[in-house]
Design a protein around this motif. Sequence first.
Motif, mmCIF file in Angstrom:
data_model
loop_
_atom_site.group_PDB
_atom_site.id
_atom_site.type_symbol
_atom_site.label_atom_id
_atom_site.label_comp_id
_atom_site.label_asym_id
_atom_site.label_seq_id
_atom_site.Cartn_x
_atom_site.Cartn_y
_atom_site.Cartn_z
ATOM 1 N N PHE A 8 3.010 72.856 -41.574
ATOM 2 C CA PHE A 8 4.157 72.732 -40.675
ATOM 3 C C PHE A 8 3.716 72.379 -39.266
ATOM 4 O O PHE A 8 2.745 72.929 -38.751
ATOM 5 N N LYS A 9 4.448 71.454 -38.643
ATOM 6 C CA LYS A 9 4.132 71.056 -37.275
ATOM 7 C C LYS A 9 4.522 72.180 -36.321
ATOM 8 O O LYS A 9 5.597 72.762 -36.442
ATOM 9 N N PRO A 10 3.668 72.477 -35.348
ATOM 10 C CA PRO A 10 3.884 73.651 -34.491
ATOM 11 C C PRO A 10 5.099 73.568 -33.566
ATOM 12 O O PRO A 10 5.721 74.565 -33.278
ATOM 13 N N ARG A 11 5.474 72.420 -33.084
ATOM 14 C CA ARG A 11 6.516 72.338 -32.063
ATOM 15 C C ARG A 11 7.913 72.047 -32.600
ATOM 16 O O ARG A 11 8.813 71.719 -31.848
ATOM 17 N N LYS A 12 8.125 72.175 -33.894
ATOM 18 C CA LYS A 12 9.453 71.941 -34.466
ATOM 19 C C LYS A 12 10.403 73.072 -34.096
ATOM 20 O O LYS A 12 9.999 74.234 -33.996
ATOM 21 N N ALA A 13 11.677 72.727 -33.906
ATOM 22 C CA ALA A 13 12.686 73.727 -33.540
ATOM 23 C C ALA A 13 12.902 74.700 -34.698
ATOM 24 O O ALA A 13 12.876 74.298 -35.858
ATOM 25 N N PRO A 14 13.134 75.980 -34.387
ATOM 26 C CA PRO A 14 13.335 76.978 -35.444
ATOM 27 C C PRO A 14 14.756 76.939 -35.995
ATOM 28 O O PRO A 14 15.649 76.336 -35.414
ATOM 29 N N GLY A 15 14.934 77.622 -37.103
ATOM 30 C CA GLY A 15 16.265 77.755 -37.702
ATOM 31 C C GLY A 15 17.048 78.862 -37.014
ATOM 32 O O GLY A 15 16.676 79.334 -35.932
ATOM 33 N N PRO A 16 18.148 79.320 -37.641
ATOM 34 C CA PRO A 16 19.017 80.327 -37.024
ATOM 35 C C PRO A 16 18.322 81.640 -36.658
ATOM 36 O O PRO A 16 18.730 82.311 -35.717
ATOM 37 N N ASP A 17 17.253 82.014 -37.381
ATOM 38 C CA ASP A 17 16.596 83.293 -37.069
ATOM 39 C C ASP A 17 15.641 83.201 -35.878
ATOM 40 O O ASP A 17 15.123 84.210 -35.408
ATOM 41 N N GLY A 18 15.381 81.988 -35.374
ATOM 42 C CA GLY A 18 14.532 81.827 -34.191
ATOM 43 C C GLY A 18 13.042 81.921 -34.463
ATOM 44 O O GLY A 18 12.230 81.809 -33.543
ATOM 45 N N ILE A 19 12.651 82.122 -35.718
ATOM 46 C CA ILE A 19 11.226 82.237 -36.046
ATOM 47 C C ILE A 19 10.623 80.835 -36.141
ATOM 48 O O ILE A 19 11.028 80.030 -36.979
ATOM 49 N N THR A 20 9.660 80.568 -35.288
ATOM 50 C CA THR A 20 9.049 79.238 -35.225
ATOM 51 C C THR A 20 7.982 79.073 -36.305
ATOM 52 O O THR A 20 7.537 80.053 -36.926
ATOM 53 N N ASN A 21 7.552 77.839 -36.483
ATOM 54 C CA ASN A 21 6.465 77.564 -37.433
ATOM 55 C C ASN A 21 5.193 78.296 -37.034
ATOM 56 O O ASN A 21 4.433 78.761 -37.888
ATOM 57 N N GLU A 22 4.947 78.394 -35.723
ATOM 58 C CA GLU A 22 3.753 79.097 -35.236
ATOM 59 C C GLU A 22 3.789 80.575 -35.630
ATOM 60 O O GLU A 22 2.781 81.132 -36.058
#
Length: 199
Positions: A8-22
């Motif tokens: 997963f690319k690190p700077r992608k926007a998160p979904g509804p839960d706000g948990i990022t790929n990082e």
Amino acid sequence: MRQVVEGFKPRKAPGPDGITNEIQKLVYKGLPKTMTAIYNECLRTGCFTTNWKTARILPITKPGREDSTDPSKFRPMSLINTAGKVLEKLLIKRIMHSLHTTEFLNENQYGFNPQKNTINAAMEARKFIEPQLQKDRIIIMVSLDVRGAFDSPWWPAILKGLRDAKCPRNLYNLTLDYLKERKAVININNFNIEKSITK
């Protein structure tokens, strides 16, 4: 599992839960056995948790269409929770492995096939066309571009395709559950609008 999470690319926007790929990567790094066990259980039982089925929609204006009043000027970006994306990718990998193992896919299919790409398709067309041109024959080529073809596939056809391909039952059941009770949420002027998704 590790390959999917780390892909997963690190700077992608998160979904509804706000948990990022990082964050997802850090959780996996700290709890690899636990996360693997959770996803393996989802794959085994055919359960796609409801919390991972809601998409947050961000309407992005297409370049050069900023002043248009036409709703089609927006490209809707659909953001789902990263945890759901992991299970999606694991499911797709398993289904594709099953399709290749059973040799269900046509050898002339180039799209969505990791061993083939558009260059292979162009080379195959060239291999057919060149000898015909050398014999001064006329060649007619028809190309179709179906608008929105991959935006709204009919879910019963997808499920029928999996049955016809003799997809393993757990993967079929997971796909069936994945398609149930999906929702999209969009926030406009501080109002949340929620809609059930059927395609």
